[in-house]
Motif scaffolding. Structure first.
Motif, short mmCIF file in Angstrom:
data_model
loop_
_atom_site.label_atom_id
_atom_site.label_comp_id
_atom_site.label_asym_id
_atom_site.label_seq_id
_atom_site.Cartn_x
_atom_site.Cartn_y
_atom_site.Cartn_z
N ARG A 7 4.96 -9.67 17.66
CA ARG A 7 5.49 -11.01 17.46
C ARG A 7 5.61 -11.84 18.87
NH1 ARG A 7 11.37 -9.50 14.79
NH2 ARG A 7 12.30 -8.61 16.96
N LEU A 45 6.87 17.25 15.01
CA LEU A 45 5.78 18.37 15.10
C LEU A 45 5.03 18.48 16.21
CD1 LEU A 45 5.26 20.75 13.06
CD2 LEU A 45 3.41 19.21 12.13
N THR A 60 7.57 14.87 10.01
CA THR A 60 6.64 16.40 9.89
C THR A 60 7.27 17.50 10.16
OG1 THR A 60 5.39 15.62 11.68
CG2 THR A 60 4.25 14.99 9.65
N PRO A 80 7.37 15.52 0.87
CA PRO A 80 6.61 15.98 -0.35
C PRO A 80 7.55 16.76 -1.08
CG PRO A 80 5.38 16.30 1.76
CD PRO A 80 6.74 15.66 2.05
N ASP A 123 10.22 -3.45 24.55
CA ASP A 123 10.05 -2.60 23.39
C ASP A 123 8.70 -2.83 22.67
OD1 ASP A 123 10.48 -1.43 20.86
OD2 ASP A 123 12.00 -2.77 20.15
N ASN A 150 7.63 -2.36 20.04
CA ASN A 150 7.69 -2.58 18.56
C ASN A 150 7.88 -4.33 18.60
OD1 ASN A 150 7.64 -0.19 17.54
ND2 ASN A 150 9.81 0.14 17.29
N GLU A 151 8.11 -5.15 19.58
CA GLU A 151 8.24 -6.52 19.71
C GLU A 151 7.02 -7.27 19.87
OE1 GLU A 151 11.09 -8.40 19.40
OE2 GLU A 151 12.96 -6.94 19.83
N ASN A 201 0.10 15.48 13.61
CA ASN A 201 0.66 14.35 13.03
C ASN A 201 2.25 14.38 13.05
OD1 ASN A 201 0.67 16.44 10.97
ND2 ASN A 201 0.85 14.79 9.48
N GLY A 261 8.66 1.22 13.48
CA GLY A 261 8.49 0.14 14.33
C GLY A 261 9.09 -1.03 14.16
N VAL A 262 10.58 -1.11 13.65
CA VAL A 262 11.52 -2.12 13.68
C VAL A 262 11.92 -2.13 14.97
CG1 VAL A 262 13.60 -2.93 12.73
CG2 VAL A 262 12.00 -1.33 11.36
N PRO A 263 11.77 -3.58 15.61
CA PRO A 263 12.23 -3.81 16.99
C PRO A 263 13.78 -3.53 17.07
CG PRO A 263 10.95 -5.64 16.20
CD PRO A 263 11.27 -4.59 14.98
N HIS A 286 4.07 5.66 -2.87
CA HIS A 286 5.10 6.65 -2.82
C HIS A 286 5.99 6.25 -3.97
CE1 HIS A 286 4.39 8.78 0.74
NE2 HIS A 286 3.90 7.65 1.18
N ILE A 324 9.52 9.80 1.64
CA ILE A 324 8.31 10.20 1.49
C ILE A 324 8.13 11.77 1.48
CG2 ILE A 324 7.39 8.15 2.60
CD1 ILE A 324 7.18 9.27 5.12
N ARG A 339 0.86 -1.19 0.05
CA ARG A 339 -0.01 0.04 -0.11
C ARG A 339 0.84 1.30 0.09
NH1 ARG A 339 -2.55 3.11 4.21
NH2 ARG A 339 -1.26 1.83 5.58
N ASP A 340 1.82 1.47 0.87
CA ASP A 340 2.69 2.33 1.07
C ASP A 340 3.80 2.50 -0.20
OD1 ASP A 340 1.43 3.48 3.21
OD2 ASP A 340 2.67 2.64 4.89
#
Lengths: 291, 381
Positions: free
Chosen positions: B217, B260, A157, A140, B211, B213-214, B256, A100-102, A24, A138, A19-20
């Protein structure tokens, strides 16, 4: 001139059919980036938007297209593998957008990529853009303009906000780089500052940091010791309460290391103009060029 | 994600770390019954996601079951760093000959998991680092090989001269590393690691931070989440996939991107206001996220004005506009709203807002000033 990417960059997109990734990919192609191929396991042999060849593996894609950069849009559980696959295939510049990478995955990825001799930007970053030449990621394109200022930032942002203010004020950019907000990332402030220092067309640099860690303080020392070009800075999180995670995993104030106040002080002590508001970057830059 | 001491101890036990028995009580009566079972003096320890439990009166010795009941009653009434104590851990008191500290954190400078060990245990390790840094040894671990036995022994000999104790500690360090890696932790700590008068090496406390993010899983770890120990608004936000942190001010912020969002809070303060929250609606925002964001913010009675600051990149500003309109139609706002939108599809967004009687601004500074002035009744500069 620019840093890390230019007109000649031959880009691969890992996760081009997602999707992303697909959204992009189109944006980058419209901007003029040379997208030479995509990778999605199981979709090898197909074409993206009727023109871009898709491959099953990065190694195959590199062999067929001569790609010299890649951008990763795969979901977090597969991102570490995607970065390592790209490095192993010999791609010298790897940009990972995935959020969100561990962090324990990154403790394995970082030394691996380094040993293969590749540069990694990110993860959890907006990528980079050399206005008028190439965009990878990404950011703009519409808010950027080409010009003599470099920009490096830990945020997404907020980077757009500052670039937008600069462009509105007629201050175009050589390259805008988002290094990402994760605790372990491939490229840091100093890597980018050194590249801007070596780039002939960059006249001054904007550095946007935030709370957490000591990267900004290290970078401030580097500016004083190794840079001839003026640098101005902004730090987000002046009002953040201590010990709380502000979205980015890296932005935790622990003990006395990593507050906005410390970082702003380090900037000032090392001759970096400190913007109180994002908009103040513009006037500080103008002043820095004159002096 | 934070987990409780008793949960961290369960994990450590699974990896073989020697830890005295202990059970969790929610009422003084339960605590009393557990104490009877163990017999002798016990320690009653508040189970909250906050440091400094001891100083706050959340860790106490009790000699008899009756004393345990009254002590547990006291502790269960406490609020530590504004978090109510819902549970206590009851565990037999140990005789202590020496106290050490061992911990692992992910270090952003060396980009590795790093051991920190110190013979000065039982107190705040940050204090040790500040006052007697020579008493801490740090050791980064190569993720490809893990903590080798000789490395563990090097660290253990920094803690204990006795070879038996050093061997026991080295084993614990390797077990701690295994627990750390398997749990997707960003921090694992034993403070104190004690020696008993008989010479045993035992972990008396356990702390782990996971974490976030873990968690996708590691469903077994995710299941350890204790929502009663989190602020209700933060639970709601997490379920809606928003990052939210409640603050004390009166300008509600919807932004967002984390950077920011922080810069917006800073600007609110710069113009004389006070942010009521940090709220990041994230990248690809759908209208539903905005509806949830407004629901969370309007549930805070302190909020006197709401500020949207949206810079569209991945985020489509028309999605945000649609979300605002939906939310307001469902639940009309009782406080003024200031909207700043720039970026992807902003022309469509402004049109949507206009059709629904709402105005949008394009400049961040002007929007923040307006929100601050509305929140303070026009008193701010």
């Amino acid at each position: 001139m620019s840093i890390f990417i230019d007109k000649e960059t031959r880009l691969l997109i890992q996760g081009i059919t997602g999707r992303d990734g697909s959204f992009h990919a189109k944006q980058m192609m419209e901007y003029g980036t040379k997208v030479v191929g995509g990778v999605t396991p199981g979709k090898g042999g197909l074409k993206f938007e009727t023109t871009v060849p898709i491959f099953n593996t990065v190694a195959q894609a590199v062999k067929e297209t001569g790609a010299n950069a890649t951008v990763i849009y795969v979901p977090p559980p597969f991102a570490a593998d995607a970065m390592m696959e790209a490095a192993d295939a010999g791609i010298p510049f790897i940009v990972c957008i995935t959020e969100g990478v561990p962090v324990l995955d990154m403790t394995r990825v970082y030394p691996f990529v380094k040993e293969k001799g590749a540069r990694l930007l990110g993860p959890n970053c907006p990528g980079l853009i050399s206005p008028g030449q190439s965009k990878v990621g990404i950011i703009p394109g519409s808010i950027c303009a080409s010009g003599p200022y470099g920009l490096v930032s830990r945020s997404g942002t907020l980077t757009y906000e500052v670039v937008y203010q600069m462009t509105r004020a007629g201050m175009g950019q050589t390259t805008c780089v988002g290094i990402g907000g994760d605790p372990i990332n491939g490229t840091n402030f100093i890597d980018c500052l050194a590249a801007f220092e070596a780039d002939n067309e960059t006249k001054a640099v904007v550095m946007i940091g935030e709370i957490g860690g000591t990267d900004e303080q290290e970078a401030a020392k580097f500016v004083k010791e190794k840079m001839s070009k003026p640098v101005v800075g902004f730090i987000a999180g002046q009002t953040a309460p201590p010990g709380r995670r502000m979205g980015h995993a890296g932005a935790i104030i622990s003990g006395s290391a990593g507050t906005a106040a410390e970082k702003m002080q380090a900037f000032e002590e090392n001759g970096i103009g400190v913007a109180k508001r994002p908009i103040d970057v513009v006037s500080l830059l103008k002043k820095s060029i004159k002096s | 994600m934070n987990i409780h001491e008793y949960q961290a101890k369960d994990i450590f036990r699974k990896f073989g770390i020697p830890i005295p028995p202990g059970e969790v009580a929610r009422t003084p009566e339960e605590a009393e019954a557990i104490a009877r079972k163990f017999g002798g003096t016990v320690v009653v320890k508040a189970q909250v996601h906050a440091g400094g439990r001891g100083k706050a009166g959340g860790v106490k010795l009790a000699k008899t079951p009756e004393e345990v009941k009254s002590t547990a009653a006291q502790i269960l009434k406490l609020r530590i760093k504004d978090i109510p104590v819902e549970k206590v851990l009851v565990t037999p008191a140990a005789d202590i000959a020496s106290e050490a500290y061992v911990g692992i954190i992910v270090d952003r400078v060396s980009k590795k998991a790093v051991f920190m060990v110190s013979p000065a245990g039982g107190i705040d390790i940050e204090e040790v680092a500040e006052k007697t840094p020579e008493k801490i040894v740090r050791h980064p671990v190569d993720p490809r090989y893990g903590l080798q036995s000789y490395e563990a022994m090097n660290l253990a000999f920094f803690l204990y001269k006795d070879v038996k104790q050093a061997r026991a500690a080295a084993k614990i360090l390797q077990q701690l590393y295994a627990a750390f890696m398997a749990s997707g932790a960003s921090l694992a700590e034993i403070n104190p690691l004690v020696t008993t008068p008989e010479g045993e090496v035992v972990a008396l406390d356990a702390k782990m931070v996971i974490d976030d993010n873990e968690l996708d899983r590691l469903p077994d770890i995710e299941a350890l989440r204790d929502e009663s120990a989190e602020a209700p608004s933060e639970v709601l936000a997490r379920k809606a996939n928003l990052t939210f942190i409640k603050l004390d001010g009166n300008v509600g912020c919807v932004v967002n991107g984390a950077g920011l969002a922080m810069a917006t809070m800073d600007l609110v303060k710069y113009y004389g206001g006070d942010p009521a929250n940090f709220l990041d609606i994230g990248g690809s925002s759908n209208p539903e996220k905005v509806v949830n964001a407004l629901r969370i913010i309007t549930s805070d009675p302190n909020v006197k004005a709401i500020l949207f600051n949206i810079f569209g990149g991945i985020t489509r500003t028309d999605d945000v506009a649609n979300g605002i309109v939906t939310a307001i139609n469902e639940n009309p706002l009782k406080v003024p709203l200031v909207i700043r939108l720039t970026g992807t599809n902003d022309e469509i967004a402004v049109k949507i807002l206009k059709e629904n009687g709402l105005a949008a601004m394009t400049d961040m500074d002007e929007a923040v000033q307006k929100a601050v002035s509305l929140a303070t009744g026009g008193k701010a500069t």
